[in-house]
Design an enzyme around this catalytic site. Structure first.
Site, PDB file in Angstrom:
ATOM      1  N   CYS A   1       0.818  -1.207   0.000  1.00 17.29           N
ATOM      2  CA  CYS A   1       0.000   0.000   0.000  1.00 17.29           C
ATOM      3  C   CYS A   1       0.859   1.268   0.000  1.00 17.29           C
ATOM      4  O   CYS A   1       1.589   1.528  -0.944  1.00 17.29           O
ATOM      5  CB  CYS A   1      -0.965  -0.051   1.184  1.00 17.29           C
ATOM      6  SG  CYS A   1      -2.316   1.127   1.135  1.00 17.29           S
ATOM      7  N   HIS A   2       0.806   2.061   1.060  1.00 19.60           N
ATOM      8  CA  HIS A   2       1.578   3.302   1.178  1.00 19.60           C
ATOM      9  C   HIS A   2       2.975   3.083   1.750  1.00 19.60           C
ATOM     10  O   HIS A   2       3.762   4.019   1.844  1.00 19.60           O
ATOM     11  CB  HIS A   2       0.837   4.308   2.070  1.00 19.60           C
ATOM     12  CG  HIS A   2      -0.372   4.916   1.429  1.00 19.60           C
ATOM     13  ND1 HIS A   2      -1.556   4.229   1.315  1.00 19.60           N
ATOM     14  CD2 HIS A   2      -0.569   6.126   0.886  1.00 19.60           C
ATOM     15  CE1 HIS A   2      -2.445   5.002   0.732  1.00 19.60           C
ATOM     16  NE2 HIS A   2      -1.875   6.162   0.451  1.00 19.60           N
TER      17      HIS A   2
END
Length: 180
Positions: A106-107
């Protein structure tokens, strides 16, 4: 195999911590939670607070040499806080310098951008990081999982919680190569 899971004290996406953690534990690996502060880590279920998890050691206390691999769970707040913590960034960078596998979802690549380890690598992530990764010299792809073994270590990346099954499979396969 000992696997470090590096998170900030608040804001880690719960599914991105617990899914890979459970997959690793079910295969007999030993996951350990590393954070920037002792105590507990408070997770998120998207925008709502989730459960808390006990921290095994801080990034300053833990030695990357003690671990065989690193997992960086995402969430927005988690890697945003990690990339501002020098000890956390140094901890992540040490796995690349030692040639140990890293998995990020994800991030989480924000922490890797700060560690200056994505140049020349192919990664996937949450789509909003596409420009950040390209600006840091990486090639960004929109795929459930990207496995890049072009650098000193293998890097497994994934986009989002829905990709966790594919992420876990790739992570365990690549981490297993170290144990073999």
């Amino acid at each position: 195999m000992r696997i470090a899971f590096l998170t900030a004290p608040e804001g880690v996406e719960q599914a991105e911590l617990t899914g890979p953690w459970q997959a690793a534990a079910e295969t007999g690996e030993t996951p350990q939670l590393i954070s920037t502060r002792p105590g507990t880590v408070r997770s998120m279920n998207h925008l709502d607070w989730g459960e808390t998890f006990p921290v095994d050691a801080t990034a300053e206390q833990a030695s990357p040499e003690e671990f065989d691999a690193l997992v960086l769970p995402g969430g927005v707040a988690n890697p945003d806080a990690l990339r501002l913590d020098e000890a956390a960034v140094a901890f992540a960078r040490a796995f690349f310098e030692a040639g140990k596998p890293v998995a990020a979802i994800c991030h989480a690549p924000w922490t890797l951008i700060e560690a200056d380890v994505v140049r020349g690598r192919t990664l996937t992530s949450w789509p909003s990081l596409r420009t950040d990764l390209r600006n840091a010299g990486a090639t960004w792809v929109d795929e459930p999982v990207a496995v890049d073994d072009s650098g000193p270590n293998t890097l497994v990346t994934s986009r989002k919680p829905a990709d966790i099954p594919q992420f876990n499979d790739a992570m365990l396969r690549e981490f297993g190569k170290v144990a073999a």
